[in-house]
Design a protein around this motif. Structure first.
Motif, PDB file in Angstrom:
ATOM      1  N   ARG A  98     -29.142  -6.532  43.051  1.00 37.63           N
ATOM      2  CA  ARG A  98     -28.865  -5.556  44.104  1.00 37.63           C
ATOM      3  C   ARG A  98     -30.101  -4.816  44.596  1.00 37.63           C
ATOM      4  NH1 ARG A  98     -24.560  -0.438  44.307  1.00 37.63           N
ATOM      5  NH2 ARG A  98     -25.553   0.548  46.117  1.00 37.63           N
ATOM      6  N   TYR A  99     -30.904  -4.283  43.697  1.00 37.76           N
ATOM      7  CA  TYR A  99     -32.090  -3.510  44.072  1.00 37.76           C
ATOM      8  C   TYR A  99     -33.355  -4.331  43.847  1.00 37.76           C
ATOM      9  CZ  TYR A  99     -28.923   0.485  43.744  1.00 37.76           C
ATOM     10  OH  TYR A  99     -27.872   1.350  43.912  1.00 37.76           O
ATOM     11  N   GLY A 100     -34.314  -4.140  44.719  1.00 37.36           N
ATOM     12  CA  GLY A 100     -35.613  -4.761  44.528  1.00 37.36           C
ATOM     13  C   GLY A 100     -36.686  -3.930  45.208  1.00 37.36           C
ATOM     14  N   ASP A 101     -37.871  -3.958  44.669  1.00 40.78           N
ATOM     15  CA  ASP A 101     -38.990  -3.269  45.311  1.00 40.78           C
ATOM     16  C   ASP A 101     -40.272  -4.014  45.015  1.00 40.78           C
ATOM     17  OD1 ASP A 101     -40.463  -1.853  42.909  1.00 40.78           O
ATOM     18  OD2 ASP A 101     -38.329  -1.432  42.635  1.00 40.78           O
ATOM     19  N   ALA A 102     -41.249  -3.784  45.851  1.00 37.71           N
ATOM     20  CA  ALA A 102     -42.549  -4.431  45.675  1.00 37.71           C
ATOM     21  C   ALA A 102     -43.638  -3.565  46.284  1.00 37.71           C
ATOM     22  CB  ALA A 102     -42.560  -5.810  46.332  1.00 37.71           C
ATOM     23  N   LEU A 103     -44.734  -3.521  45.587  1.00 38.02           N
ATOM     24  CA  LEU A 103     -45.938  -2.832  46.039  1.00 38.02           C
ATOM     25  C   LEU A 103     -47.011  -3.907  46.149  1.00 38.02           C
ATOM     26  CD1 LEU A 103     -47.124   0.039  46.539  1.00 38.02           C
ATOM     27  CD2 LEU A 103     -47.782   0.040  44.121  1.00 38.02           C
ATOM     28  N   VAL A 104     -47.441  -4.192  47.383  1.00 40.24           N
ATOM     29  CA  VAL A 104     -48.326  -5.335  47.614  1.00 40.24           C
ATOM     30  C   VAL A 104     -49.600  -4.898  48.327  1.00 40.24           C
ATOM     31  CG1 VAL A 104     -48.575  -7.525  48.857  1.00 40.24           C
ATOM     32  CG2 VAL A 104     -46.454  -7.021  47.633  1.00 40.24           C
ATOM     33  N   PRO A 105     -50.758  -5.207  47.727  1.00 33.98           N
ATOM     34  CA  PRO A 105     -52.028  -4.949  48.408  1.00 33.98           C
ATOM     35  C   PRO A 105     -52.498  -6.175  49.187  1.00 33.98           C
ATOM     36  CG  PRO A 105     -52.459  -5.574  46.143  1.00 33.98           C
ATOM     37  CD  PRO A 105     -50.960  -5.643  46.340  1.00 33.98           C
ATOM     38  N   MET A 106     -53.205  -5.940  50.253  1.00 36.48           N
ATOM     39  CA  MET A 106     -53.997  -6.985  50.904  1.00 36.48           C
ATOM     40  C   MET A 106     -55.278  -6.329  51.381  1.00 36.48           C
ATOM     41  SD  MET A 106     -53.207  -9.866  53.700  1.00 36.48           S
ATOM     42  CE  MET A 106     -54.528 -11.002  54.142  1.00 36.48           C
ATOM     43  N   ASP A 107     -56.338  -6.599  50.652  1.00 35.34           N
ATOM     44  CA  ASP A 107     -57.609  -5.941  50.909  1.00 35.34           C
ATOM     45  C   ASP A 107     -57.411  -4.420  50.920  1.00 35.34           C
ATOM     46  OD1 ASP A 107     -58.607  -8.498  50.948  1.00 35.34           O
ATOM     47  OD2 ASP A 107     -58.841  -8.586  53.107  1.00 35.34           O
ATOM     48  N   VAL A 150     -42.248  -1.761  49.790  1.00 35.08           N
ATOM     49  CA  VAL A 150     -40.941  -2.099  50.337  1.00 35.08           C
ATOM     50  C   VAL A 150     -39.918  -1.982  49.219  1.00 35.08           C
ATOM     51  CG1 VAL A 150     -39.494  -3.908  51.349  1.00 35.08           C
ATOM     52  CG2 VAL A 150     -41.853  -3.619  52.131  1.00 35.08           C
ATOM     53  N   ALA A 151     -38.835  -1.267  49.503  1.00 35.23           N
ATOM     54  CA  ALA A 151     -37.719  -1.151  48.561  1.00 35.23           C
ATOM     55  C   ALA A 151     -36.439  -1.512  49.302  1.00 35.23           C
ATOM     56  CB  ALA A 151     -37.631   0.267  47.993  1.00 35.23           C
ATOM     57  N   VAL A 152     -35.561  -2.257  48.619  1.00 34.76           N
ATOM     58  CA  VAL A 152     -34.344  -2.741  49.257  1.00 34.76           C
ATOM     59  C   VAL A 152     -33.151  -2.553  48.332  1.00 34.76           C
ATOM     60  CG1 VAL A 152     -34.695  -5.133  48.476  1.00 34.76           C
ATOM     61  CG2 VAL A 152     -33.335  -4.706  50.500  1.00 34.76           C
ATOM     62  N   ASP A 153     -32.025  -2.237  48.941  1.00 37.16           N
ATOM     63  CA  ASP A 153     -30.740  -2.152  48.258  1.00 37.16           C
ATOM     64  C   ASP A 153     -29.752  -2.982  49.069  1.00 37.16           C
ATOM     65  OD1 ASP A 153     -28.301  -1.477  47.090  1.00 37.16           O
ATOM     66  OD2 ASP A 153     -28.366   0.632  47.712  1.00 37.16           O
ATOM     67  N   CYS A 154     -29.158  -3.993  48.459  1.00 42.40           N
ATOM     68  CA  CYS A 154     -28.148  -4.813  49.140  1.00 42.40           C
ATOM     69  C   CYS A 154     -26.818  -4.059  49.116  1.00 42.40           C
ATOM     70  CB  CYS A 154     -28.020  -6.169  48.457  1.00 42.40           C
ATOM     71  SG  CYS A 154     -29.529  -7.145  48.460  1.00 42.40           S
ATOM     72  N   GLY A 197     -40.712  -9.996  51.176  1.00 44.45           N
ATOM     73  CA  GLY A 197     -40.276 -11.206  50.481  1.00 44.45           C
ATOM     74  C   GLY A 197     -40.085 -10.979  48.996  1.00 44.45           C
ATOM     75  N   ARG A 198     -41.034 -10.304  48.367  1.00 52.36           N
ATOM     76  CA  ARG A 198     -40.952 -10.061  46.922  1.00 52.36           C
ATOM     77  C   ARG A 198     -39.798  -9.121  46.569  1.00 52.36           C
ATOM     78  NH1 ARG A 198     -44.895 -11.892  43.697  1.00 52.36           N
ATOM     79  NH2 ARG A 198     -44.492 -10.235  42.170  1.00 52.36           N
ATOM     80  N   ALA A 199     -39.584  -8.081  47.381  1.00 50.10           N
ATOM     81  CA  ALA A 199     -38.486  -7.152  47.117  1.00 50.10           C
ATOM     82  C   ALA A 199     -37.134  -7.843  47.284  1.00 50.10           C
ATOM     83  CB  ALA A 199     -38.590  -5.944  48.039  1.00 50.10           C
ATOM     84  N   LEU A 200     -36.992  -8.653  48.328  1.00 51.94           N
ATOM     85  CA  LEU A 200     -35.744  -9.389  48.526  1.00 51.94           C
ATOM     86  C   LEU A 200     -35.498 -10.381  47.397  1.00 51.94           C
ATOM     87  CD1 LEU A 200     -35.783 -10.063  52.369  1.00 51.94           C
ATOM     88  CD2 LEU A 200     -34.111  -8.680  51.115  1.00 51.94           C
TER      89      LEU A 200
END
Length: 196
Positions: A91-100, A106-110, A172-175
């Motif tokens: 149901r829940y997912g989150d991701a903290l993503v660096p690029m340079d 991003v945090a998601v709740d279905c 993508g990672r949070a989903l």
């Protein structure tokens, strides 16, 4: 278990065919009419481990807005369809993503309730020919049609391309986490007994 959905959306402005497989390998075949959106959706598929095929045409001679928003609608509908009653998902997912220099959260709740909280300010109005204001339109259409509560924040960044890429990789990672089946859970992850 295969969780997939196919969507056809035809309006006077756009024609979209979309296939989504949640138990995929990160394979993307995307042709939306916007090269930069194709690049971003490929990030979602690769980092979400979804298989995604999109063929879209639209009135891009007018503006990219209709096509980009409608691709968000179709992807949201596919995600909702592939999840079914959501039994067994995390149901829940989150991701903290660096690029340079960029850092996206991003945090998601279905949840079944479509809502977008978007706190991103791009330093440029365009990335190539892509209007950066259209990211918010795409994400809102995705969230509302998938029934996601979606929070997107840019914690750092100076380069618009890096910021956008970090944001979509994080999506993508949070989903991926949120839709993953939890072997410890048999039913719907809600005290109400439903996520709709």
């Amino acid at each position: 278990m295969s969780r997939h959905a196919s969507i056809r959306r035809t309006t006077s402005e756009t024609q979209i065919e979309l296939n989504l497989e949640l138990e995929g390998h990160g394979e993307a075949i995307v042709s939306s009419g916007s090269g930069f959106l194709d690049h971003m959706l490929t990030q979602v598929a690769v980092h979400g481990l979804f298989d995604l095929a999109i063929r879209a045409t639209g009135d891009v001679h007018v503006d990219d807005h209709h096509t980009i928003e409608d691709v968000g609608i179709a992807l949201g509908q596919a995600l909702r369809g592939a999840l079914g009653d959501k039994a067994g998902i995390r149901r829940y997912g989150d991701a903290l993503v660096p690029m340079d220099e960029a850092l996206a959260l991003v945090a998601v709740d279905c949840s079944g309730r479509g809502f977008l909280a978007y706190d991103v300010t791009f330093p440029t109005a365009k990335i190539g020919t892509f209007d950066t204001e259209l990211f918010e339109e795409f994400l809102r259409a995705l969230a509302h049609n998938a029934g996601l509560t979606l929070h997107v924040r840019m914690l750092a960044g100076r380069n618009s391309h890096h910021m956008a890429e970090a944001m979509f990789k994080a999506l993508g990672r949070a989903l991926r986490v949120a839709v993953e089946l939890d072997p410890a859970r048999g039913g719907v992850p809600s005290t109400k007994g439903t996520l709709s």
